[in-house]
Scaffold this motif. Structure first.
Motif, short mmCIF file in Angstrom:
data_model
loop_
_atom_site.label_atom_id
_atom_site.label_comp_id
_atom_site.label_asym_id
_atom_site.label_seq_id
_atom_site.Cartn_x
_atom_site.Cartn_y
_atom_site.Cartn_z
N GLU A 19 -133.98 -5.68 -1.70
CA GLU A 19 -133.08 -6.78 -1.38
C GLU A 19 -133.84 -8.11 -1.35
O GLU A 19 -133.36 -9.12 -1.83
CB GLU A 19 -132.42 -6.51 -0.02
CG GLU A 19 -131.08 -7.19 0.12
CD GLU A 19 -131.00 -8.06 1.33
OE1 GLU A 19 -131.53 -7.66 2.38
OE2 GLU A 19 -130.41 -9.15 1.22
N ARG A 20 -135.06 -8.05 -0.77
CA ARG A 20 -135.89 -9.27 -0.73
C ARG A 20 -136.19 -9.76 -2.13
O ARG A 20 -136.14 -10.94 -2.43
CB ARG A 20 -137.21 -8.93 -0.02
CG ARG A 20 -137.46 -9.76 1.23
CD ARG A 20 -138.74 -9.32 1.87
NE ARG A 20 -139.89 -10.05 1.39
CZ ARG A 20 -141.15 -9.67 1.61
NH1 ARG A 20 -141.40 -8.56 2.29
NH2 ARG A 20 -142.14 -10.39 1.16
N THR A 23 -133.24 -11.43 -3.74
CA THR A 23 -133.05 -12.81 -3.28
C THR A 23 -134.02 -13.75 -3.99
O THR A 23 -133.65 -14.87 -4.35
CB THR A 23 -133.27 -12.89 -1.77
OG1 THR A 23 -132.78 -11.71 -1.17
CG2 THR A 23 -132.58 -14.07 -1.18
N LYS B 5 -129.75 -18.59 4.21
CA LYS B 5 -129.79 -17.26 4.82
C LYS B 5 -129.71 -16.16 3.78
O LYS B 5 -130.41 -15.18 3.85
CB LYS B 5 -128.66 -17.11 5.81
CG LYS B 5 -128.92 -17.83 7.11
CD LYS B 5 -128.10 -17.21 8.22
CE LYS B 5 -128.25 -17.98 9.51
NZ LYS B 5 -127.58 -19.28 9.45
N ASN B 6 -128.83 -16.32 2.83
CA ASN B 6 -128.62 -15.22 1.88
C ASN B 6 -128.31 -15.76 0.50
O ASN B 6 -128.37 -16.96 0.26
CB ASN B 6 -127.47 -14.32 2.37
CG ASN B 6 -126.26 -15.14 2.73
OD1 ASN B 6 -126.02 -16.17 2.12
ND2 ASN B 6 -125.51 -14.69 3.70
N VAL B 7 -127.99 -14.83 -0.36
CA VAL B 7 -127.79 -15.20 -1.77
C VAL B 7 -126.57 -16.11 -1.95
O VAL B 7 -126.51 -16.88 -2.91
CB VAL B 7 -127.69 -13.92 -2.61
CG1 VAL B 7 -126.43 -13.18 -2.29
CG2 VAL B 7 -127.79 -14.22 -4.07
N ARG B 63 -137.26 -17.96 -0.52
CA ARG B 63 -135.92 -18.35 -0.95
C ARG B 63 -135.90 -19.83 -1.28
O ARG B 63 -136.46 -20.64 -0.56
CB ARG B 63 -134.92 -18.09 0.17
CG ARG B 63 -134.62 -16.63 0.33
CD ARG B 63 -133.84 -16.40 1.56
NE ARG B 63 -134.44 -15.30 2.29
CZ ARG B 63 -134.02 -14.87 3.46
NH1 ARG B 63 -133.00 -15.46 4.03
NH2 ARG B 63 -134.60 -13.88 4.05
N MET B 130 -123.90 -5.24 -1.79
CA MET B 130 -123.71 -5.35 -0.34
C MET B 130 -122.56 -4.46 0.11
O MET B 130 -122.65 -3.78 1.13
CB MET B 130 -123.39 -6.79 0.04
CG MET B 130 -124.63 -7.68 0.07
SD MET B 130 -124.18 -9.37 0.39
CE MET B 130 -125.67 -10.19 -0.12
#
Lengths: 128, 139
Positions: A19-20, A23, B5-7, B63, B130
């Motif tokens: 998952e990392r 991203t 925080k996320n994609v 990120r 997800m």
């Protein structure tokens, strides 16, 4: 309880690493048209062996040096571009998309393994 | 500035930036060939300036997304064309045509829309992952 945790912990940490990496690849794709952005990627194998505490070179004595110890242990590196562009951006969409789709597939594989392990545990618990 | 925080943050902000780029391309193409009475009043092509935004402001963060820093006007001199019959023409009969290169804008438009699609694809794929992860252990 610890045995249950150990039963699935390898696949679980693999899943969170995948998952990392997803991203990071998403960040690269998001910055595909930003001048000067340097694409980054993770050496999955290396990070995985670091997380499970295994070094690629096996050690037989306690005094042997860990082969990962001296290298800083950082598996996140900048990507070497095949065709660097003039604006300093090193994102190559073909490369990123391939890595992304491969990583997605591997995530799904890990998830399937994890599901199998969980259903195996459930069968053992129910005793059917 | 919101954090990453996320994609959805990553791809969403990148898509917003590409959308700004598409909008500037639309403005430029709409104003291609527009005439003005003086060189100062003539339309100049617009370009967004993209900048990477790293998580926590650190350059080595894992990120990163992209924001539009600003939209600038390109310093291109409008073309001086002799059109005495034009209502906006100056005393000497010249009008000033916006210096928009339509080919360049079309290339920019294609690139921006491809990047938009790529980001959307990333979100769609990761959303599926997800959802499958949420269902873990049910099957």
């Amino acid at each position: 309880m610890n045995a249950l945790k150990e039963h699935i912990s390898f696949q679980a940490s693999a899943l969170s690493l995948r998952e990392r990496r997803n991203t990071m690849l998403a960040s690269n794709i998001a910055n595909a048209s930003t001048p000067g952005y340097k694409a980054r990627d993770m050496d999955f194998e290396r990070e995985m062996s670091r997380q499970v505490g295994e070094s690629p070179v096996s050690t037989t004595k306690a005094r042997h040096l860990d082969s990962l110890a001296g290298t800083g242990g950082d598996a996140v590196q900048y990507r070497q571009p095949l065709n660097p562009s003039l604006d300093g951006n090193t994102v190559e969409l073909s490369v990123e998309q391939m890595e992304f789709s491969e990583n997605t597939l591997r995530y799904m594989t890990t998830l399937t393994f994890l599901n199998r392990r969980i259903s195996g545990l459930m069968t053992a618990i129910r005793g059917e | 500035m919101s954090d990453l925080k996320n994609v959805f943050d990553i791809a969403g902000r990148s898509m917003a930036a590409e959308m700004v780029r598409l909008n500037t391309v639309a403005s430029n193409i709409a104003n291609a060939g527009a005439r003005a009475g003086s060189a100062e009043e003539a339309f100049r092509p617009l370009r967004p300036v993209f900048q990477s935004v790293f998580e926590g402001g650190l350059r080595n963060a894992e990120r990163a997304t992209v924001d539009v820093l600003k939209v600038v006007e390109l310093d291109r001199e409008p073309q001086r064309v002799h059109e005495p019959g034009h209502p906006l023409a100056d005393e000497e009969g010249f009008v000033y045509v916006a210096a928009v290169d339509t080919n360049e804008e079309m290339v920019d438009m294609l690139e921006a829309s491809r990047h938009y699609q790529n980001n959307l694809e990333v979100v769609t794929t990761l959303r599926t992952l997800m959802m499958r992860t949420v269902d873990m252990g049910k099957s």
